[in-house]
Design a protein around this motif. Structure first.
Motif, PDB file in Angstrom:
ATOM      1  N   ARG A  57       1.077   4.257  -2.802  1.00 13.17           N
ATOM      2  CA  ARG A  57       1.096   5.665  -2.765  1.00 13.17           C
ATOM      3  C   ARG A  57       2.294   6.440  -3.075  1.00 13.17           C
ATOM      4  O   ARG A  57       2.059   7.494  -3.654  1.00 13.17           O
ATOM      5  N   THR A 117      -5.798  -1.480  -6.907  1.00 19.46           N
ATOM      6  CA  THR A 117      -6.086  -1.949  -5.572  1.00 19.46           C
ATOM      7  C   THR A 117      -5.373  -3.454  -5.634  1.00 19.46           C
ATOM      8  O   THR A 117      -5.526  -4.345  -4.624  1.00 19.46           O
ATOM      9  N   LYS A 175      -9.887   0.169   1.382  1.00 20.15           N
ATOM     10  CA  LYS A 175     -10.430   1.430   1.713  1.00 20.15           C
ATOM     11  C   LYS A 175      -9.603   2.694   2.019  1.00 20.15           C
ATOM     12  O   LYS A 175     -10.215   3.575   1.588  1.00 20.15           O
ATOM     13  N   GLU A 176      -8.451   2.396   2.368  1.00 15.01           N
ATOM     14  CA  GLU A 176      -7.678   3.550   2.232  1.00 15.01           C
ATOM     15  C   GLU A 176      -7.507   4.388   1.165  1.00 15.01           C
ATOM     16  O   GLU A 176      -7.447   5.750   0.866  1.00 15.01           O
ATOM     17  N   LEU A 177      -7.314   3.417  -0.061  1.00 16.42           N
ATOM     18  CA  LEU A 177      -6.965   3.950  -1.314  1.00 16.42           C
ATOM     19  C   LEU A 177      -8.143   4.603  -1.942  1.00 16.42           C
ATOM     20  O   LEU A 177      -8.007   5.671  -2.467  1.00 16.42           O
ATOM     21  N   ARG A 178      -9.498   3.956  -1.633  1.00 16.38           N
ATOM     22  CA  ARG A 178     -10.704   4.496  -2.140  1.00 16.38           C
ATOM     23  C   ARG A 178     -10.843   6.026  -1.516  1.00 16.38           C
ATOM     24  O   ARG A 178     -11.178   6.717  -2.272  1.00 16.38           O
ATOM     25  N   ILE A 179     -10.717   6.087  -0.453  1.00 14.85           N
ATOM     26  CA  ILE A 179     -10.690   7.431   0.332  1.00 14.85           C
ATOM     27  C   ILE A 179      -9.943   8.430  -0.362  1.00 14.85           C
ATOM     28  O   ILE A 179     -10.097   9.528  -0.583  1.00 14.85           O
ATOM     29  N   PHE A 180      -8.575   7.753  -0.402  1.00 15.93           N
ATOM     30  CA  PHE A 180      -7.512   8.645  -0.920  1.00 15.93           C
ATOM     31  C   PHE A 180      -8.079   9.304  -2.467  1.00 15.93           C
ATOM     32  O   PHE A 180      -7.808  10.431  -2.845  1.00 15.93           O
ATOM     33  N   SER A 228     -10.563  11.781  -2.729  1.00 20.83           N
ATOM     34  CA  SER A 228     -10.050  13.149  -2.063  1.00 20.83           C
ATOM     35  C   SER A 228      -9.377  13.947  -3.128  1.00 20.83           C
ATOM     36  O   SER A 228      -9.515  14.996  -3.300  1.00 20.83           O
ATOM     37  N   LYS A 255      -8.174  -3.389   4.160  1.00 20.88           N
ATOM     38  CA  LYS A 255      -7.808  -2.100   4.924  1.00 20.88           C
ATOM     39  C   LYS A 255      -7.208  -1.056   4.046  1.00 20.88           C
ATOM     40  O   LYS A 255      -7.571   0.121   3.822  1.00 20.88           O
ATOM     41  N   GLY A 256      -6.346  -1.617   3.153  1.00 20.03           N
ATOM     42  CA  GLY A 256      -5.578  -0.804   2.215  1.00 20.03           C
ATOM     43  C   GLY A 256      -6.477  -0.496   1.102  1.00 20.03           C
ATOM     44  O   GLY A 256      -6.389   0.688   0.618  1.00 20.03           O
ATOM     45  N   GLY A 293       0.723  -1.105   0.270  1.00 22.87           N
ATOM     46  CA  GLY A 293       0.076   0.086  -0.021  1.00 22.87           C
ATOM     47  C   GLY A 293       0.779   1.079  -0.029  1.00 22.87           C
ATOM     48  O   GLY A 293       0.512   2.256  -0.716  1.00 22.87           O
TER      49      GLY A 293
END
Length: 339
Positions: free
Chosen positions: A163, A183, A192-197, A200, A189-190, A159
């Motif tokens: 990034r 993905t 979900k974090e990537l999706r949020i990022f 943004s 968890k990774g 992950g």
């Protein structure tokens, strides 16, 4: 926006009542692009537009032409015919100006493991004009790697490497970021974090073009999608409108299944969905074992419940299941599997 077939999107525009509002800036336009390789047509006149600030998904079965398309978008290979524009610049005729607006990660980001994340970014910055230390600091902050950027890349998780790859792609301040299977290999968890990022980035005005085989993730992540099959774009549209083209299922779990099935079959407003047509996530069917799958108008469900009760058939559960992007995908591509 409703379902738009490939005929309606040729030339990068929509027709009739499906025309996009003029105020939506087009930052990537693919217009009637064809690619022949060794006498075989790989891409067949595909067309779609990506707008400013949207997350655009690109879905297709294995061998459908997704990777070939991405390579044409970034001028790694050239179309046999058709046109690709990035921020108004033609990729083939004016590649330097067009590609200045694109950042891209194809498959896994390639970084030097023996160098730190910062050293990797410095190395890639030297390959582009006008990238200074301040810009490197900016992209590190954007991807949230401040705490680990001076550690060696070989110590990073997948992950974190993803990034860092995105940070590298952002160095030139692109208008469009292309991510191929972003993905892959990430844990939940990774992902979900990537999706949020990714969301943004879109909120800051960037456009993202995402190729992925994870249909559920595309449904959660993307604003619009193009579905490609056998080298043709067969649908382009916003996710909710495309999904709504499929009827919702109504699942009946009954105490007295056979009698209930006969009653349901005898109602002209109800269609029993055969098992070979049923495309539902296993988690749904596991919760309602032995359920009878039907399609019917929403307003008819209450009267059906009444009929079953009056016939003495116990109703253990009734569940309306909305269609998924996966179901639409499998229907439109005639059951082909994704990568």
């Amino acid at each position: 926006m409703t379902l738009v077939t490939n005929d309606a999107v040729r030339g990068g525009t929509l027709t009739g009542n499906e025309r996009e509002p003029a105020e939506k800036e087009v930052v990537l336009s693919v217009q009637n692009v064809t690619k022949n390789i060794h006498g075989r047509t790989i891409i067949r006149g595909i067309s779609f537009d990506v707008h400013a600030g949207e997350i655009f998904g690109f879905l297709g079965p294995n061998g459908s032409g997704k990777t070939t398309t991405i390579r044409m978008l970034v001028d790694l290979i050239r179309p046999t015919s058709g046109d690709i524009y990035v921020c108004g610049y033609h990729v083939r005729r004016d590649p330097e100006k067009a590609l200045r607006h694109i950042g891209c990660i194809v498959e896994n980001p390639e970084m030097y493991g023996y160098m730190t994340g910062w050293e990797n970014l410095e190395h890639f910055a030297r390959m582009q004009h006008g990238i200074d230390i301040e810009r490197i600091r900016e992209v590190v902050e954007i991807v949230g790697m401040d705490a680990r950027i001076h550690d060696k890349v070989k110590t990073y998780s997948l992950g974190m490497r993803q990034r860092l790859g995105i940070a590298q792609a952002l160095l030139g301040k692109p208008r469009v970021l292309i991510l191929d299977e972003p993905t892959n290999g990430l844990d939940p968890k990774g992902i979900k974090e990537l999706r949020i990022f990714i969301r943004s980035l879109a909120e800051q005005g960037m456009s993202l073009f995402i190729s992925s085989h994870l249909l559920s993730e595309i449904q959660l992540m993307c604003d619009r999608v193009a579905i490609i099959s056998k080298g043709e774009v067969i649908a382009v549209g916003d996710v909710d409108s495309l999904v709504s083209r499929n009827e919702s299922y109504v699942l009946w779990q009954l105490d007295g299944r056979e009698a209930g099935l006969r009653l349901l079959e005898g109602d002209p407003n109800v269609r029993i969905v055969p098992e070979n047509e049923l495309r539902l996530d296993e988690s749904v069917t596991a919760l309602l074992p032995g359920a009878i799958a039907t399609t019917m108008a929403h307003e008819h469900v209450a009267s059906m419940i009444r009929k079953l009760s009056e016939a003495g058939i116990g109703i253990m559960a009734v569940q309306k299941v909305a269609p998924t992007l996966e179901e639409l995908f499998l229907t439109m591509t005639e059951g082909d599997t994704v990568e």
